[in-house]
Design a protein around this motif. Structure first.
Motif, PDB file in Angstrom:
ATOM      1  N   ARG A   1      -7.776  13.935  13.171  1.00 55.66           N
ATOM      2  CA  ARG A   1      -7.607  12.843  14.148  1.00 55.66           C
ATOM      3  C   ARG A   1      -8.781  11.868  14.082  1.00 55.66           C
ATOM      4  N   GLU A   2      -9.993  12.391  13.913  1.00 53.80           N
ATOM      5  CA  GLU A   2     -11.173  11.533  13.840  1.00 53.80           C
ATOM      6  C   GLU A   2     -11.116  10.629  12.610  1.00 53.80           C
ATOM      7  N   LEU A   3     -10.645  11.188  11.495  1.00 54.10           N
ATOM      8  CA  LEU A   3     -10.517  10.373  10.293  1.00 54.10           C
ATOM      9  C   LEU A   3      -9.453   9.296  10.482  1.00 54.10           C
ATOM     10  N   VAL A   4      -8.362   9.675  11.144  1.00 53.25           N
ATOM     11  CA  VAL A   4      -7.288   8.716  11.411  1.00 53.25           C
ATOM     12  C   VAL A   4      -7.812   7.573  12.279  1.00 53.25           C
ATOM     13  N   SER A   5      -8.607   7.901  13.286  1.00 54.15           N
ATOM     14  CA  SER A   5      -9.183   6.871  14.161  1.00 54.15           C
ATOM     15  C   SER A   5     -10.088   5.928  13.377  1.00 54.15           C
ATOM     16  N   ALA A   6     -10.872   6.492  12.453  1.00 54.45           N
ATOM     17  CA  ALA A   6     -11.755   5.665  11.630  1.00 54.45           C
ATOM     18  C   ALA A   6     -10.947   4.731  10.739  1.00 54.45           C
ATOM     19  N   LEU A   7      -9.820   5.196  10.250  1.00 55.84           N
ATOM     20  CA  LEU A   7      -8.978   4.370   9.373  1.00 55.84           C
ATOM     21  C   LEU A   7      -8.432   3.147  10.098  1.00 55.84           C
ATOM     22  N   GLU A   8      -8.252   3.246  11.395  1.00 54.88           N
ATOM     23  CA  GLU A   8      -7.695   2.140  12.154  1.00 54.88           C
ATOM     24  C   GLU A   8      -8.604   0.917  12.145  1.00 54.88           C
ATOM     25  N   THR A   9      -9.885   1.114  11.834  1.00 59.80           N
ATOM     26  CA  THR A   9     -10.845   0.001  11.866  1.00 59.80           C
ATOM     27  C   THR A   9     -10.933  -0.753  10.543  1.00 59.80           C
ATOM     28  N   THR A  10     -10.351  -0.223   9.469  1.00 62.02           N
ATOM     29  CA  THR A  10     -10.482  -0.855   8.151  1.00 62.02           C
ATOM     30  C   THR A  10      -9.377  -1.886   7.944  1.00 62.02           C
ATOM     31  N   THR A  11      -9.710  -2.930   7.180  1.00 63.21           N
ATOM     32  CA  THR A  11      -8.735  -3.998   6.931  1.00 63.21           C
ATOM     33  C   THR A  11      -8.551  -4.305   5.448  1.00 63.21           C
TER      34      THR A  11
END
Length: 516
Positions: free
Chosen positions: A149-159
């Motif tokens: 889940r933490e990795l998924v949350s971090a992925l949300e910030t990349t563009t």
């Protein structure tokens, strides 16, 4: 220091070749792609499998190491049912299997008072059960879903694509505590280039290196569409064969396509040895239903994961694939939007200034639209040129060639010499060609050229020696060396994008109807 040494090796690579076009032996389709790896009929021994007749859940086939998991001999197993071993009735087990398959969940089955983590897959006539001992030694190594889940949350910030790949590689290395993680992307010929990497000094760095398609051959790529993860905890494992050898329900080898424990071909184990890795794991990346790339994880010592870990990682691959696809689709949308805008401006210029002046309009010409270096319009027996084009003699011969080939639809190549040898003298300015055939008895064409893009490919070993056969012509081995092998590719241009060809088609439709 280690990366500095590797840089020096790149500069002084022992094998440097020049070629007009990459023509590495296609082991991928000619040989490796025909190996039936899903019928290997053995498994890796960090688990065991049994096959159950769907009619009554009787055991019809089992790996020889299942004795250690189920507490009875092979012959006893083949004379019993799972209902007898678990004490649960048929309907209860069938419903449990159905839910596990639907949710892709790990089951907990108790067999002869021994708890077993179990994966279930359904085939036409049988169930395939993979079992692993449920104890503290094989429990999750990285915190399970919370860290995912933490990795998924971090992925949300990349563009951006590169930012996303770098984040995935970095976070997976920390999450797994593994020696090396690299992501590589497949090209049109299924060669894989490493686009992001993070490794310890015990492993060779390969950032920017391309591996030939035969390293992940056709049938292996197809299996990744079924299984998101492939784990090999120990290359020196002793295979556990299936007994009996032939599946009595299918009268053939059992299909292990869906089997997480599926055995590994000897040639791949030798490949791992040559790469100096003891354990490996690959995670798929899917884009638009097609295998886009792989995340390759390698370790210098034995590295095992629980079924629960692997299922969580499988879930993560879906999130990573969705994120990467979203970025690619957004970039594609912007690219298409810009193309359509330029196309509309070109059409407006033609309406305003006429065909010839409009096509070579100084604001948005056909060269701007298709990123070309030169263009020629064959119209009513005359040549109209713009930009940097080959000489008039070549253009005359090209016109005759187009007529002889009876080009009536959009035609494009990024290796013109491969189709027309005379183009070799003009490859610097015309290595790529896009042809838009127009109406008219005089064989009218609009041709756009692209210049040569000299490219140096860093191969992980000689791609022409990806597979080496012994004197008997049947025994084979992977290449022994992965030292950088440089190949300079000449006489090719930037490839034509599929969307560019579609825009060219709309231009053709407009020009066929246009009356100058």
């Amino acid at each position: 220091m280690y990366r500095y040494i590797f840089t020096i090796l790149r500069l002084w690579a022992p094998y440097i070749t020049k070629t007009t076009f990459m023509q590495a032996t296609n082991f991928d389709s000619e040989f490796c792609g025909n190996l039936p790896i899903h019928h290997i009929n053995t498994i890796q021994p960090h688990g065991a499998i049994i096959l159950l007749d769907k009619k009554n859940l009787s055991i019809i086939q089992a790996s020889v190491n299942s004795v250690d998991y189920l507490g009875c001999s092979l012959q006893e197993l083949l004379d019993t049912t799972l209902t007898e071993l678990t004490g649960r009735d048929l309907t209860d087990l069938e419903e449990t299997f159905a839910q596990a398959i639907k949710k892709k969940a790990v089951l907990s089955l108790t067999v002869n008072e021994k708890p077993l983590m179990t994966l279930v897959s359904a085939h036409e006539l049988y169930y395939l059960l993979e079992m692993q001992v449920d104890d503290v030694q094989i429990k999750s190594k990285f915190g399970g879903l919370q860290q995912v889940r933490e990795l998924v949350s971090a992925l949300e910030t990349t563009t951006a694509l590169q930012e996303t790949c770098d984040l995935v590689v970095s976070e997976l290395k920390k999450l797994l505590g593994i020696d090396g993680v690299m992501m590589y992307k497949f090209d049109a010929a299924w060669n894989g280039t490493v686009i992001s990497e993070l490794k310890s000094e015990s492993l060779e760095p390969y950032l920017g290196v391309t591996f030939p398609a035969s390293d992940v051959p056709k049938q292996a790529r197809e299996l990744y569409l079924k299984n998101p993860i492939r784990l090999i905890p120990n290359r020196d494992y002793q295979a556990a064969r299936l007994y009996p050898v032939i599946n009595p329900l299918t009268n053939s080898f059992s299909d292990l396509s869906s089997c997480f424990l599926r055995g590994v071909a000897d040639v791949h184990l030798e490949y791992m040895t040559n790469m100096q890795v003891m354990a490996s794991m690959s995670l798929r990346v899917i884009h638009n239903g097609k295998l886009w790339g792989l995340i390759s994880c390698n370790h210098s010592t034995v590295f095992n994961l629980s079924f629960e870990d692997c299922e969580n990682l499988a879930l993560l691959t879906n999130v990573i694939s969705t994120k990467i696809s979203s970025i690619i689709n957004n970039d594609e949308y912007q690219f298409v939007s810009d193309l359509q805008k330029s196309r509309n401006q070109l059409v407006d210029a033609i309406y305003k200034d006429g065909l010839v002046k409009g096509i070579f309009n100084t604001q948005v010409s056909v060269l701007d639209l298709f990123q070309g270096s030169g263009a020629v319009l064959y119209l009513k027996g005359k040549q109209h040129t713009a930009g940097d084009t080959p000489d008039s003699n070549f253009l005359d011969n090209l016109h005759l060639w187009l007529q002889a080939k009876d080009i009536t639809q959009i035609y494009a190549t990024h290796h013109l010499v491969g189709a027309l040898e005379d183009a070799a003298d003009f490859s610097e300015k015309a290595s790529g060609m896009l042809v838009i055939p127009l109406a008219g008895a005089e064989a009218n064409y609009l041709v756009c050229f692209r210049p040569e893009v000299v490219k140096t490919v860093e191969w992980g070993g000689n791609p022409h020696q990806a597979i080496n056969f012994e004197a008997d012509s049947s025994t084979y081995h992977p290449r022994h060396s992965f030292k950088i092998w440089l190949e300079t590719v000449n006489q090719t241009s930037q490839p034509w994008h599929e969307q560019e060809l579609q825009i060219a088609s709309t231009i053709r439709s407009f020009l066929l109807e246009y009356k100058s």
